[in-house]
Design an enzyme around this catalytic site. Structure first.
Site, PDB file in Angstrom:
ATOM      1  N   GLU A 192       0.791  -1.227  -0.076  1.00 50.50           N
ATOM      2  CA  GLU A 192      -0.169  -0.093   0.009  1.00 50.50           C
ATOM      3  C   GLU A 192       0.826   1.232  -0.077  1.00 50.50           C
ATOM      4  O   GLU A 192       0.766   2.028   0.889  1.00 50.50           O
ATOM      5  CB  GLU A 192      -0.948  -0.151   1.331  1.00 50.50           C
ATOM      6  CG  GLU A 192      -1.921  -0.997   1.280  1.00 50.50           C
ATOM      7  CD  GLU A 192      -3.041  -1.030   2.255  1.00 50.50           C
ATOM      8  OE1 GLU A 192      -2.719  -0.627   3.538  1.00 50.50           O
ATOM      9  OE2 GLU A 192      -4.163  -1.571   1.935  1.00 50.50           O
ATOM     10  N   GLU A 388      -5.215  -8.515  -1.005  1.00 53.23           N
ATOM     11  CA  GLU A 388      -6.117  -8.008   0.379  1.00 53.23           C
ATOM     12  C   GLU A 388      -7.499  -7.962   0.221  1.00 53.23           C
ATOM     13  O   GLU A 388      -7.854  -7.161  -0.576  1.00 53.23           O
ATOM     14  CB  GLU A 388      -5.208  -6.917   1.104  1.00 53.23           C
ATOM     15  CG  GLU A 388      -4.114  -7.284   1.784  1.00 53.23           C
ATOM     16  CD  GLU A 388      -3.525  -6.080   2.628  1.00 53.23           C
ATOM     17  OE1 GLU A 388      -4.532  -5.295   3.097  1.00 53.23           O
ATOM     18  OE2 GLU A 388      -2.244  -5.871   2.337  1.00 53.23           O
TER      19      GLU A 388
HETATM   20  C1  BGP Z   1      -4.109  -2.826   4.909  1.00 54.88           C
HETATM   21  C2  BGP Z   1      -2.845  -3.543   5.511  1.00 54.88           C
HETATM   22  C3  BGP Z   1      -2.895  -4.691   6.052  1.00 54.88           C
HETATM   23  C4  BGP Z   1      -4.112  -5.193   7.079  1.00 54.88           C
HETATM   24  C5  BGP Z   1      -5.449  -4.469   6.179  1.00 54.88           C
HETATM   25  C6  BGP Z   1      -6.658  -4.614   7.209  1.00 54.88           C
HETATM   26  O1  BGP Z   1      -4.075  -1.562   5.083  1.00 54.88           O
HETATM   27  O2  BGP Z   1      -2.108  -3.778   4.311  1.00 54.88           O
HETATM   28  O3  BGP Z   1      -1.885  -5.086   6.962  1.00 54.88           O
HETATM   29  O4  BGP Z   1      -3.990  -4.720   8.301  1.00 54.88           O
HETATM   30  O5  BGP Z   1      -5.338  -3.188   5.925  1.00 54.88           O
HETATM   31  O6  BGP Z   1      -6.488  -3.325   8.173  1.00 54.88           O
HETATM   32  P1  BGP Z   1      -6.786  -3.250   9.425  1.00 54.88           P
HETATM   33  O7  BGP Z   1      -5.710  -4.538  10.089  1.00 54.88           O
HETATM   34  O8  BGP Z   1      -6.211  -2.164  10.149  1.00 54.88           O
HETATM   35  O9  BGP Z   1      -8.061  -3.959   9.948  1.00 54.88           O
END
Ligand code: BGP
Length: 489
Positions: A192, A388
């Site tokens: 990201e 993701e």
């Molecule tokens: C993205 C990241 C991941 C993951 C995901 C879910 O931004 O790349 O690492 O964490 O989000 O977000 P969160 O874990 O804050 O719910």
């Protein structure tokens, strides 16, 4: 419901995790302190306040470096994947995974980022881990940098603002390519890379409070981002040189933005936000900055230092595929200020009245994934990989040890339907790795209770629990989806 195969043969079904959210073992076997080890669990901050939850200031760094216990630092313990990875890989194998996306923690290889030679214990850990994946017919998809940069570089080099960090990262990447060339064929550079403005400390090591005003901080972040773009291109170069036949991709957050209405003012604002989201793939896929961003730098007198040769590097070493995260879509409106807000709109906060929202305020929009796939493919004509996608929820562990997460099955079914629709509309999609395939620590809120997995981990936000793994109801469902290559959803 069963229908004919709508996913290509060899589609990379799997799941995703990240070192700093899963491994734990934050300070053993030579590992240095990373920016993730500073992340605190903040129960007194609204879990829907994404930016505030994730913010790290100078006092947070000080506090973390001097903390005498780890209770409030969940990423330091993760789910102890460092010691339990064989057990977890057996579960991924049971699910039928063809791939697992995971990251290497830079600080296991170069604890402070500056060392001349790498930490052998760290190298050996990942060699064992990737070997275990291969023994189970699971293809590793490895992210070089997933919010895990050395804290030392933040404290002593201003993070990625310093040009020297480019060489340190490239040295780290080359060590990984050389050591794992027989084990890893698919790589990602920066997780990201577009999120540098949402949480600059975690991504580029910029501590905003160090800068006298917003514009100076913004300039520093763009400078750091430029260095990451160059580092990503150089990593792409060496990946191809060291590992013939390898493929390396960029990784961005797809923040698809809808205009609230057909009012041309809404269209113009939505177009602007979508163009800004495309900057990161424009640079890494097309190999050059879009003119609108260069004009922005000039108009605002932002001196972004680009060295002789940078332009050629960006142009020559573009990525082989585009990977992205997709959780939600956004709404843009000329009347944004007057609109109801949600946590899950990373740009304007404006709520979409047509979409349900998660416990963290993230708007659930499966059709937005289809639109995103088509948008990206039509713009770049490169293979796409969804690395993701998933729903964070307060899952309930029942007395009998079951977790009935029908909402997660519904979430994935609706998103898989739309991926299949996009593929039928001509999109070339390489694979799908759900986030996160096993409960791990949330990146933004550092909660264990924000659960994403098909596998439940018995631990709470403060690290209490047995850490045993339990199959949720969605486990058997996803196993069936993979077994039928997506034809039985
Ligand atoms: C993205 C990241 C991941 C993951 C995901 C879910 O931004 O790349 O690492 O964490 O989000 O977000 P969160 O874990 O804050 O719910």
């Amino acid at each position: 419901m069963k229908n004919q195969a709508r996913f290509p043969e060899g589609f990379f079904w799997g799941g995703a995790i990240a070192a700093s959210q899963a491994e734990g073992a934050w300070n053993i076997d030579g590992k240095g302190m990373s920016v993730a080890d500073v992340a605190m669990y903040k129960p007194d901050i609204d879990i829907k306040d994404y930016v505030k939850q994730w913010h790290v200031g100078p006092e947070d760094i000080e506090n973390a470096m001097n903390a005498d216990d780890d209770a409030m630092f969940p990423k330091r313990r993760g789910i102890d994947f460092y010691h339990k990875y064989k057990e977890d890989i057996a579960l991924f194998k049971e699910l039928g995974f063809r791939t697992l996306r995971l990251s290497i923690a830079w600080t296991r290889i170069f604890p402070n980022g500056i060392e001349e030679s790498p930490n052998e214990k760290g190298l050996q850990f990942y060699e064992d881990l990737f070997t275990e994946l291969r023994k189970n017919d699971i293809e590793p998809l490895v992210t070089l940098s997933h919010y895990e940069m050395p804290l030392y570089l933040v404290n002593n080099y201003d993070g990625w603002v310093s040009r020297e960090v480019v060489d340190m990262f490239v040295r780290y990447a080359r060590v990984c390519f050389e050591r794992y060339k027989g084990l890893v064929r698919y790589w990602l550079t920066f997780n990201e890379i577009d999120s540098v403005f949402r949480h600059p400390f975690t991504t580029v090591g910029v501590v905003e409070e160090k800068y006298s005003d917003k514009k100076e901080a913004e300039t520093a972040i763009y400078q750091a981002l430029h260095h990451q773009f160059v580092a990503s291109a150089l990593a792409t170069r060496y990946c191809h040189q060291v590992i013939p036949g390898s493929q390396i991709g960029c990784m961005v957050t797809k923040t698809l933005t809808y205009p609230e209405s057909c009012n041309p003012d809404d269209i113009i604002l939505a177009q602007r936000d979508n163009r800004n989201n495309n900057v990161y793939t424009d640079v890494q896929v097309l190999g050059e900055y879009p003119r609108h961003l260069l004009q922005y730098f000039r108009k605002n007198k932002m001196d972004i230092r680009m060295e002789e040769g940078d332009e050629a590097i960006l142009k020559q070493y573009t990525v082989d595929f585009i990977s992205f995260s997709y959780y939600m879509s956004m709404v843009q409106s000329i009347n944004a200020e007057q609109r109801e807000k949600v946590g899950g709109n990373l740009i304007t906060g404006v709520k979409n009245p047509y979409l349900p929202i998660s416990d963290w305020g993230w708007q659930v929009d499966p059709k937005g994934l289809r639109v995103s796939l088509i948008d990206l493919y039509d713009r770049y004509r490169k293979p796409l990989w969804i690395v993701e996608n998933g729903i964070g929820s307060f899952d309930k562990l029942e007395e009998d040890g079951t977790i009935i997460d029908d909402y997660r099955i519904d979430y994935f079914r609706s998103h898989f339907e739309e991926i299949a629709n996009a593929i039928e509309e001509g999109v070339e999609c390489m694979g799908y790795t759900s986030w996160a395939c096993i409960d791990i620590v949330s990146a933004s809120t550092s909660q264990m209770s924000k659960r994403y997995g098909f596998i439940y981990v018995d631990a709470d936000d403060l690290g209490n629990g047995t850490y045993r793994r339990l199959r949720k109801k969605s486990f058997e469902w996803y196993k069936k989806v993979i077994k039928t290559n997506g034809s039985d959803l």
